[in-house]
Design a protein around this motif. Structure first.
Motif: not given
Length: 162
Positions: A66-78
């Protein structure tokens, strides 16, 4: 794999992180939340991160990718993750190796989750991480492993209460 087996043959406090949470639910319900891939994707992970499952075969010898997905500094990170389930004793214990999908991930660690039902019907969940070295343990603690782990267990509690 043989290197991993040797690394985790002995338990060492200087490589261990332990998290404990008392949950207001019987252990069969708490255990079931770990065995259901749809449930896991709803509660697992630190606050602010979503789970995107790619493969979920939750049984001894199975894996969850699985991926943990979140927004960091205005962009999506996986953040790619892989759990390989080594031992599952229903309502008692889950043992898994946890790391990235890279089969040679040098930072892979062993996780043991135990479920202890109390006489009042509550469950004490204990999550033990055993890291490959004391240095890696210090690194993950500095990175936030304790805080993020407790957020994950809070997510489980909220999901169970919901």
């Amino acid at each position: 794999m043989e290197r991993m087996a040797k690394m985790f043959d002995t338990w060492s406090l200087d490589r261990e992180v332990v998290l404990v949470k008392v949950l207001n639910h019987p252990r069969d319900r708490v255990f079931a939340a770990w065995m259901d891939p749809n449930a896991l994707a709803q509660w697992y992970g630190p606050a602010g991160l979503a789970i995107e499952s790619h493969e979920a075969d939750i049984r001894e010898g199975g894996l969850w990718r699985f991926d943990m997905v979140g927004m960091f500094e205005g962009r999506e990170q996986r953040f790619a993750n892989l759990m390989r389930f080594l031992t599952i004793v229903p309502n008692e214990r889950i043992v898994m190796d946890y790391g990235t999908p890279d089969p040679d991930d040098p930072d892979r660690f062993r996780v043991t989750v135990t479920f202890d039902e109390q006489t009042d019907g509550k469950t004490v969940l204990t999550l033990r991480q055993l890291h490959p070295t004391p240095e890696r343990r210090r690194f993950v603690i500095g990175f936030g492993a304790v805080e993020y782990g407790l957020q994950t267990l809070e997510g489980l509690a909220a999901w169970l209460d919901g």
